[in-house]
Design a protein around this motif. Structure first.
Motif, mmCIF file in Angstrom:
data_model
loop_
_atom_site.group_PDB
_atom_site.id
_atom_site.type_symbol
_atom_site.label_atom_id
_atom_site.label_comp_id
_atom_site.label_asym_id
_atom_site.label_seq_id
_atom_site.Cartn_x
_atom_site.Cartn_y
_atom_site.Cartn_z
ATOM 1 N N THR A 1 31.781 35.872 29.375
ATOM 2 C CA THR A 1 31.651 36.157 30.806
ATOM 3 C C THR A 1 32.982 35.946 31.509
ATOM 4 O O THR A 1 33.291 36.648 32.479
ATOM 5 C CB THR A 1 30.567 35.268 31.441
ATOM 6 O OG1 THR A 1 30.823 33.904 31.132
ATOM 7 C CG2 THR A 1 29.193 35.661 30.922
ATOM 8 N N ALA A 2 33.794 35.012 31.012
ATOM 9 C CA ALA A 2 35.112 34.789 31.619
ATOM 10 C C ALA A 2 35.995 36.020 31.450
ATOM 11 O O ALA A 2 36.683 36.454 32.388
ATOM 12 C CB ALA A 2 35.777 33.561 31.003
ATOM 13 N N ALA A 3 35.969 36.602 30.234
ATOM 14 C CA ALA A 3 36.781 37.795 29.982
ATOM 15 C C ALA A 3 36.273 38.974 30.803
ATOM 16 O O ALA A 3 37.070 39.766 31.330
ATOM 17 C CB ALA A 3 36.759 38.128 28.496
ATOM 18 N N LEU A 4 34.959 39.100 30.909
ATOM 19 C CA LEU A 4 34.392 40.190 31.698
ATOM 20 C C LEU A 4 34.755 40.038 33.168
ATOM 21 O O LEU A 4 35.108 41.017 33.841
ATOM 22 C CB LEU A 4 32.875 40.221 31.521
ATOM 23 C CG LEU A 4 32.109 41.280 32.318
ATOM 24 C CD1 LEU A 4 32.570 42.692 31.947
ATOM 25 C CD2 LEU A 4 30.600 41.143 32.082
ATOM 26 N N ALA A 5 34.679 38.823 33.674
ATOM 27 C CA ALA A 5 35.039 38.581 35.072
ATOM 28 C C ALA A 5 36.505 38.934 35.315
ATOM 29 O O ALA A 5 36.852 39.550 36.335
ATOM 30 C CB ALA A 5 34.772 37.119 35.433
ATOM 31 N N GLN A 6 37.369 38.581 34.373
ATOM 32 C CA GLN A 6 38.790 38.917 34.516
ATOM 33 C C GLN A 6 38.992 40.429 34.483
ATOM 34 O O GLN A 6 39.766 40.982 35.261
ATOM 35 C CB GLN A 6 39.606 38.260 33.404
ATOM 36 C CG GLN A 6 41.110 38.528 33.524
ATOM 37 C CD GLN A 6 41.888 37.943 32.363
ATOM 38 O OE1 GLN A 6 41.333 37.709 31.292
ATOM 39 N NE2 GLN A 6 43.174 37.712 32.568
ATOM 40 N N PHE A 7 38.297 41.099 33.581
ATOM 41 C CA PHE A 7 38.378 42.557 33.467
ATOM 42 C C PHE A 7 38.011 43.228 34.790
ATOM 43 O O PHE A 7 38.633 44.199 35.205
ATOM 44 C CB PHE A 7 37.428 43.013 32.354
ATOM 45 C CG PHE A 7 37.425 44.492 32.076
ATOM 46 C CD1 PHE A 7 38.306 45.044 31.165
ATOM 47 C CD2 PHE A 7 36.521 45.328 32.715
ATOM 48 C CE1 PHE A 7 38.291 46.411 30.894
ATOM 49 C CE2 PHE A 7 36.497 46.690 32.450
ATOM 50 C CZ PHE A 7 37.392 47.233 31.536
ATOM 51 N N MET A 8 37.001 42.689 35.450
ATOM 52 C CA MET A 8 36.509 43.281 36.696
ATOM 53 C C MET A 8 37.188 42.704 37.940
ATOM 54 O O MET A 8 36.904 43.135 39.056
ATOM 55 C CB MET A 8 35.000 43.074 36.800
ATOM 56 C CG MET A 8 34.201 43.746 35.713
ATOM 57 S SD MET A 8 32.414 43.647 36.024
ATOM 58 C CE MET A 8 32.266 44.730 37.462
ATOM 59 N N GLU A 9 38.058 41.706 37.723
ATOM 60 C CA GLU A 9 38.710 41.017 38.843
ATOM 61 C C GLU A 9 37.661 40.402 39.780
ATOM 62 O O GLU A 9 37.728 40.541 41.007
ATOM 63 C CB GLU A 9 39.648 41.956 39.607
ATOM 64 C CG GLU A 9 40.811 42.436 38.748
ATOM 65 C CD GLU A 9 41.830 43.250 39.533
ATOM 66 O OE1 GLU A 9 41.432 43.908 40.516
ATOM 67 O OE2 GLU A 9 43.005 43.211 39.164
ATOM 68 N N LEU A 10 36.694 39.737 39.153
ATOM 69 C CA LEU A 10 35.655 39.016 39.877
ATOM 70 C C LEU A 10 35.650 37.567 39.401
ATOM 71 O O LEU A 10 36.286 37.225 38.404
ATOM 72 C CB LEU A 10 34.270 39.630 39.597
ATOM 73 C CG LEU A 10 34.000 41.060 40.050
ATOM 74 C CD1 LEU A 10 32.656 41.510 39.500
ATOM 75 C CD2 LEU A 10 34.023 41.159 41.570
ATOM 76 N N SER A 11 34.911 36.746 40.088
ATOM 77 C CA SER A 11 34.686 35.386 39.608
ATOM 78 C C SER A 11 33.462 35.380 38.702
ATOM 79 O O SER A 11 32.598 36.255 38.802
ATOM 80 C CB SER A 11 34.461 34.433 40.786
ATOM 81 O OG SER A 11 33.245 34.767 41.439
ATOM 82 N N GLU A 12 33.402 34.394 37.808
ATOM 83 C CA GLU A 12 32.203 34.281 36.981
ATOM 84 C C GLU A 12 30.965 34.038 37.839
ATOM 85 O O GLU A 12 29.871 34.495 37.510
ATOM 86 C CB GLU A 12 32.367 33.148 35.972
ATOM 87 C CG GLU A 12 33.258 33.500 34.790
ATOM 88 C CD GLU A 12 33.199 32.451 33.692
ATOM 89 O OE1 GLU A 12 32.198 32.425 32.941
ATOM 90 O OE2 GLU A 12 34.147 31.652 33.611
ATOM 91 N N ALA A 13 31.163 33.346 38.955
ATOM 92 C CA ALA A 13 30.036 33.092 39.863
ATOM 93 C C ALA A 13 29.449 34.404 40.368
ATOM 94 O O ALA A 13 28.230 34.539 40.531
ATOM 95 C CB ALA A 13 30.485 32.224 41.031
#
Length: 279
Positions: free
Chosen positions: A118-130
């Motif tokens: 989820t951390a990598a996905l959040a970075q990919f999307m430029e979002l927070s994990e929250a």
């Protein structure tokens, strides 16, 4: 219309008419889904018109979908993963949830040797994990929604073929061959989704998710068995065994596709393989 009884790999008007109707039906579906459905069905139609069993297999990718995955910048818009996520059954997901799933599928294709966190996905999307967890309670819930979307898209297309096969009394070999070809072409069109279908993207995930994906292919095997039992032109010595073998063949082809880094196409020499299996 007369029953079509000729060899299932040869060109004939009945099969072409069947696929023309499938394409017409697909054009009435939601636009994002219809584009892919029509492309898959056009590709199938081409194989059943004028191709010899010993001809090299050429796979045409759906419009707008690359045959090999490409790296996607972090700020890129949602990739073509919107394909099966935009169908009628997926509307309840909401725009943000569809985008998250589309990006997850894109990462599955780009990062073939890595576990997607989820951390990598959040970075990919430029979002927070929250922000991800506001849309999905867990990574498992995200993967379950993806499996649901794959199943919805796949069986919507299978139902089209089943419906028109009955309407035009398509011979059993042609009907079953088209059913087997469809998930393989779906996998080629969407490499990230193929990793879910083959199960390798779920190898380190919760066993419930692996069981959920298994049940999709139990349903597919049941669909194949139903087509074999309703037909007349395929020997019925062991239809359940044949359906199981065809399903295992499909899953094995998708797993090889995934393990090869999407180099070994699932539909390579498909005509010849089906000809041997459906004698």
């Amino acid at each position: 219309m007369d029953r079509v009884n000729d060899g299932f790999l040869r060109s004939r008007g009945g099969t072409a008419k069947l696929l023309d109707d499938c394409i017409a039906d697909a054009s009435r579906q939601e636009a994002a889904r219809a584009e892919v459905t029509r492309a898959l069905l056009r590709d199938l139609k081409a194989e059943f018109q004028g191709r010899r069993a010993d001809a090299p297999s050429v796979v045409a990718a759906p419009v707008g979908v690359p045959t090999a995955p490409t790296q996607t910048p972090l700020a890129a818009p949602a990739p073509n993963g919107d394909f099966f996520l935009a169908g009628p059954g997926r509307k309840k997901l909401g725009e943000r949830r569809r985008r998250i799933l589309a990006c997850y599928v894109s990462m599955l294709a780009d990062k073939r040797n890595e576990r997607i966190t989820t951390a990598a996905l959040a970075q990919f999307m430029e979002l927070s994990e929250a922000a991800l967890y506001r849309n999905f309670a867990s990574k498992g819930a995200m993967l379950e929604s993806l499996i649901d979307a794959v199943e919805d898209a796949l069986f919507a297309q299978i139902e089209q073929i089943d419906r028109h096969a009955v309407r035009y009394r398509l011979d059993t070999r042609s009907h079953v061959a088209m059913l087997v070809a469809l998930p393989l072409k779906f996998a080629e069109a969407y490499p990230g989704a193929s990793r879910l279908m083959a199960g390798d993207a779920l190898a380190v995930e919760d066993s419930q998710l692996r069981n959920r994906m298994t049940m999709v292919f139990v349903r597919f095997e049941s669909t194949l068995l139903g087509a074999l039992l309703r037909g007349e032109s395929v020997p019925k010595r062991n239809p359940a065994g044949l359906a199981a073998a065809l399903c295992a063949f499909s899953v094995g082809r998708m797993l090889r596709f995934s393990n090869s880094g999407f180099a070994d196409m699932p539909t390579a020499d498909l005509d010849a393989c089906l000809e041997m299996m459906l004698r």
